[in-house]
Write an enzyme that holds these catalytic residues in place. Structure first.
Site, PDB file in Angstrom:
ATOM      1  N   ALA A  38       0.862  -1.186   0.000  1.00 61.05           N
ATOM      2  CA  ALA A  38       0.000   0.000   0.000  1.00 61.05           C
ATOM      3  C   ALA A  38       0.897   1.235   0.000  1.00 61.05           C
ATOM      4  O   ALA A  38       2.052   1.179   0.431  1.00 61.05           O
ATOM      5  CB  ALA A  38      -0.891  -0.015   1.233  1.00 61.05           C
ATOM      6  N   GLY A  71       0.569  -5.104   0.827  1.00 60.02           N
ATOM      7  CA  GLY A  71      -0.613  -5.167  -0.032  1.00 60.02           C
ATOM      8  C   GLY A  71      -0.301  -5.774  -1.399  1.00 60.02           C
ATOM      9  O   GLY A  71      -1.195  -6.331  -2.050  1.00 60.02           O
ATOM     10  N   GLU A  97      -0.538  -9.383  -0.850  1.00 61.07           N
ATOM     11  CA  GLU A  97      -1.968  -9.685  -0.637  1.00 61.07           C
ATOM     12  C   GLU A  97      -2.745  -9.642  -1.950  1.00 61.07           C
ATOM     13  O   GLU A  97      -3.645 -10.455  -2.178  1.00 61.07           O
ATOM     14  CB  GLU A  97      -2.545  -8.702   0.389  1.00 61.07           C
ATOM     15  CG  GLU A  97      -1.963  -8.951   1.777  1.00 61.07           C
ATOM     16  CD  GLU A  97      -2.258  -7.833   2.769  1.00 61.07           C
ATOM     17  OE1 GLU A  97      -1.994  -6.653   2.428  1.00 61.07           O
ATOM     18  OE2 GLU A  97      -2.747  -8.126   3.862  1.00 61.07           O
ATOM     19  N   GLU A 154       4.568  -5.297   7.185  1.00 59.13           N
ATOM     20  CA  GLU A 154       3.828  -4.234   7.885  1.00 59.13           C
ATOM     21  C   GLU A 154       4.283  -4.064   9.327  1.00 59.13           C
ATOM     22  O   GLU A 154       4.207  -2.979   9.892  1.00 59.13           O
ATOM     23  CB  GLU A 154       2.317  -4.544   7.858  1.00 59.13           C
ATOM     24  CG  GLU A 154       1.668  -4.409   6.479  1.00 59.13           C
ATOM     25  CD  GLU A 154       1.689  -5.685   5.647  1.00 59.13           C
ATOM     26  OE1 GLU A 154       2.473  -6.613   5.974  1.00 59.13           O
ATOM     27  OE2 GLU A 154       0.919  -5.754   4.673  1.00 59.13           O
TER      28      GLU A 154
HETATM   29  N1  CO8 Z   1       4.600   3.182  -0.509  1.00 66.11           N
HETATM   30  C1  CO8 Z   1       5.049   4.339  -1.009  1.00 66.11           C
HETATM   31  N2  CO8 Z   1       6.239   4.490  -1.634  1.00 66.11           N
HETATM   32  C2  CO8 Z   1       7.015   3.404  -1.727  1.00 66.11           C
HETATM   33  C3  CO8 Z   1       6.622   2.148  -1.229  1.00 66.11           C
HETATM   34  C4  CO8 Z   1       5.349   2.060  -0.588  1.00 66.11           C
HETATM   35  N3  CO8 Z   1       4.875   0.896  -0.099  1.00 66.11           N
HETATM   36  N4  CO8 Z   1       7.605   1.247  -1.467  1.00 66.11           N
HETATM   37  C5  CO8 Z   1       8.570   1.931  -2.108  1.00 66.11           C
HETATM   38  N5  CO8 Z   1       8.234   3.223  -2.273  1.00 66.11           N
HETATM   39  C6  CO8 Z   1       8.998   4.285  -2.926  1.00 66.11           C
HETATM   40  C7  CO8 Z   1      10.170   4.739  -2.059  1.00 66.11           C
HETATM   41  O1  CO8 Z   1       9.741   5.676  -1.103  1.00 66.11           O
HETATM   42  C8  CO8 Z   1      11.073   5.328  -3.104  1.00 66.11           C
HETATM   43  O2  CO8 Z   1      10.603   6.615  -3.447  1.00 66.11           O
HETATM   44  P1  CO8 Z   1      11.662   7.863  -3.606  1.00 66.11           P
HETATM   45  O3  CO8 Z   1      12.500   7.476  -4.787  1.00 66.11           O
HETATM   46  O4  CO8 Z   1      10.781   9.043  -3.860  1.00 66.11           O
HETATM   47  O5  CO8 Z   1      12.438   7.894  -2.331  1.00 66.11           O
HETATM   48  C9  CO8 Z   1      10.854   4.457  -4.314  1.00 66.11           C
HETATM   49  O6  CO8 Z   1       9.612   3.783  -4.096  1.00 66.11           O
HETATM   50  C10 CO8 Z   1      11.931   3.395  -4.486  1.00 66.11           C
HETATM   51  O7  CO8 Z   1      12.046   2.707  -3.250  1.00 66.11           O
HETATM   52  P2  CO8 Z   1      13.439   2.543  -2.464  1.00 66.11           P
HETATM   53  O8  CO8 Z   1      14.358   3.687  -2.771  1.00 66.11           O
HETATM   54  O9  CO8 Z   1      13.114   2.289  -1.029  1.00 66.11           O
HETATM   55  O10 CO8 Z   1      13.999   1.230  -3.183  1.00 66.11           O
HETATM   56  P3  CO8 Z   1      14.929   0.109  -2.551  1.00 66.11           P
HETATM   57  O11 CO8 Z   1      15.290  -0.791  -3.680  1.00 66.11           O
HETATM   58  O12 CO8 Z   1      16.012   0.707  -1.731  1.00 66.11           O
HETATM   59  O13 CO8 Z   1      13.964  -0.683  -1.512  1.00 66.11           O
HETATM   60  C11 CO8 Z   1      11.926  -1.803  -0.846  1.00 66.11           C
HETATM   61  C12 CO8 Z   1      12.844  -1.376  -2.018  1.00 66.11           C
HETATM   62  C13 CO8 Z   1      12.659  -2.818   0.044  1.00 66.11           C
HETATM   63  C14 CO8 Z   1      10.686  -2.433  -1.448  1.00 66.11           C
HETATM   64  C15 CO8 Z   1      11.557  -0.566   0.014  1.00 66.11           C
HETATM   65  O14 CO8 Z   1      11.085   0.453  -0.870  1.00 66.11           O
HETATM   66  C16 CO8 Z   1      10.482  -0.821   1.018  1.00 66.11           C
HETATM   67  O15 CO8 Z   1      10.770  -1.350   2.080  1.00 66.11           O
HETATM   68  N6  CO8 Z   1       9.222  -0.386   0.724  1.00 66.11           N
HETATM   69  C17 CO8 Z   1       8.108  -0.515   1.645  1.00 66.11           C
HETATM   70  C18 CO8 Z   1       7.599  -1.968   1.734  1.00 66.11           C
HETATM   71  C19 CO8 Z   1       6.477  -2.061   2.738  1.00 66.11           C
HETATM   72  O16 CO8 Z   1       6.609  -1.801   3.917  1.00 66.11           O
HETATM   73  N7  CO8 Z   1       5.272  -2.454   2.246  1.00 66.11           N
HETATM   74  C20 CO8 Z   1       4.106  -2.630   3.077  1.00 66.11           C
HETATM   75  C21 CO8 Z   1       3.298  -1.363   3.082  1.00 66.11           C
HETATM   76  S1  CO8 Z   1       1.916  -1.424   4.182  1.00 66.11           S
HETATM   77  C22 CO8 Z   1       0.778  -2.364   3.346  1.00 66.11           C
HETATM   78  O17 CO8 Z   1       0.983  -2.791   2.230  1.00 66.11           O
HETATM   79  C23 CO8 Z   1      -0.519  -2.637   4.055  1.00 66.11           C
HETATM   80  C24 CO8 Z   1      -1.555  -3.203   3.072  1.00 66.11           C
HETATM   81  C25 CO8 Z   1      -2.914  -3.445   3.726  1.00 66.11           C
HETATM   82  C26 CO8 Z   1      -3.731  -2.198   3.857  1.00 66.11           C
HETATM   83  C27 CO8 Z   1      -5.175  -2.493   4.181  1.00 66.11           C
HETATM   84  C28 CO8 Z   1      -6.001  -1.186   4.257  1.00 66.11           C
HETATM   85  C29 CO8 Z   1      -7.464  -1.410   4.632  1.00 66.11           C
END
Ligand code: CO8
Length: 257
Positions: free
Chosen positions: A65, A108, A111, A131
């Site tokens: 998400a 997500g 999921e 998460e």
């Molecule tokens: N949301 C927003 N932006 C994101 C996300 C995300 N989930 N993942 C990556 N990005 C963005 C980064 O912020 C970055 O943006 P910028 O260049 O502007 O800084 C860009 O994508 C590239 O990412 P990274 O520079 O971090 O790339 P890396 O190769 O270093 O790392 C990762 C890749 C490991 C995937 C890292 O980006 C990461 O850890 N991302 C988050 C993963 C995460 O925690 N996902 C779970 C999110 S919560 C969720 O999904 C809950 C779902 C259920 C909701 C139910 C609601 C009712």
């Protein structure tokens, strides 16, 4: 509806939806999820579409998400948006949906892939429910579908530590149906869809319902569901065509009736 965060294509009887927010690794914003469900439902309504491929990029299926969007959200905002609710509709589609995963399928994203009928993955794919690292838990079926797919031990490991698993581990645990070389995941996903598209749509619909019923019922009730579903198919033109074609040593041409 004009889409800004996804791409929709047709290749003969296969609909292809590509998640397309590359700068944020296909993070699932409210807009993306709205567009995605709208596109999937439109493809599902089209009788010419016999299978749907849902794919991301080489680097990411979806990294979860959109955390930026959720950072300031309250419980009430999340309750009102309820942006992941549409995932539950996929299981009720008449058209099978195959997820093609390369790179990250996190939160997500994992999921969403699990809400599809089956997952084809590149050997570069990683699956995770991270998460816990941001102070919450999976909220779109992760604790439920993941546990049913891989069992309690691995699901607890992933949900409590945030550890991601590789494509090989995911396949061995039962989360992923097939894994491919890094350059082949998209083509293999489409190949699975093309194969499905040659089958009887009515048998596909009932077969999916029967497999999904296995997660909702007792064994005896599930067996009875399957038996009655099997009996119902003997009223279909496709049953007659399939068996006649076998006897006549030719390929069947299924009509979906
Ligand atoms: N949301 C927003 N932006 C994101 C996300 C995300 N989930 N993942 C990556 N990005 C963005 C980064 O912020 C970055 O943006 P910028 O260049 O502007 O800084 C860009 O994508 C590239 O990412 P990274 O520079 O971090 O790339 P890396 O190769 O270093 O790392 C990762 C890749 C490991 C995937 C890292 O980006 C990461 O850890 N991302 C988050 C993963 C995460 O925690 N996902 C779970 C999110 S919560 C969720 O999904 C809950 C779902 C259920 C909701 C139910 C609601 C009712």
């Amino acid at each position: 509806m004009t889409y800004e965060t996804i791409l929709v294509e047709r290749e003969d009887a296969v609909g292809i939806v590509t998640l397309n927010r590359p700068k944020v690794l296909n993070a699932l914003s409210v807009q993306l999820l709205t567009e995605l469900i709208d596109a999937l439902e439109e493809l599902d309504r089209d009788p010419e579409v016999r299978a749907i491929a849902l794919v991301g990029s080489d680097r990411a299926f979806a990294a979860g998400a959109d955390i930026g969007e959720m950072a300031d959200a309250t419980s009430i905002d999340m309750l009102r948006n309820n942006q992941f609710a549409g995932l539950e509709r996929i299981a009720h589609f008449v058209t099978p949906v195959v997820a093609g995963v390369s790179g990250y399928a996190l939160g997500g994203g994992c999921e969403l892939a699990m809400a599809c009928d089956l997952i084809v993955a590149s050997e570069t794919a990683t699956f995770g429910q991270p998460e816990i690292n941001i102070g919450v838990i999976p909220g779109a079926g992760g604790t439920q579908r993941l546990t049913r797919a891989v069992g309690k031990a691995l699901a607890m490991d992933m949900v409590l530590t945030g550890r991601s698993i590789s494509a090989v581990e995911a396949r061995d645990a039962g989360l992923v149906a097939r894994i491919t070389a890094p350059e082949a995941w998209r083509e293999e996903t489409l190949a699975v869809c093309r194969t499905i598209a040659t089958k009887s749509p009515i048998a596909l619909q009932i077969g999916r319902e029967a497999v999904n019923a296995a997660f909702e019922t007792t064994l005896a009730a599930g067996i009875m569901f399957e038996r009655r579903a099997f009996h119902v198919l003997f009223s279909s033109d496709d049953k007659r065509e399939g068996m006649t074609a076998f006897v006549e040593k030719r390929a069947p041409a299924f009509s979906g009736s």
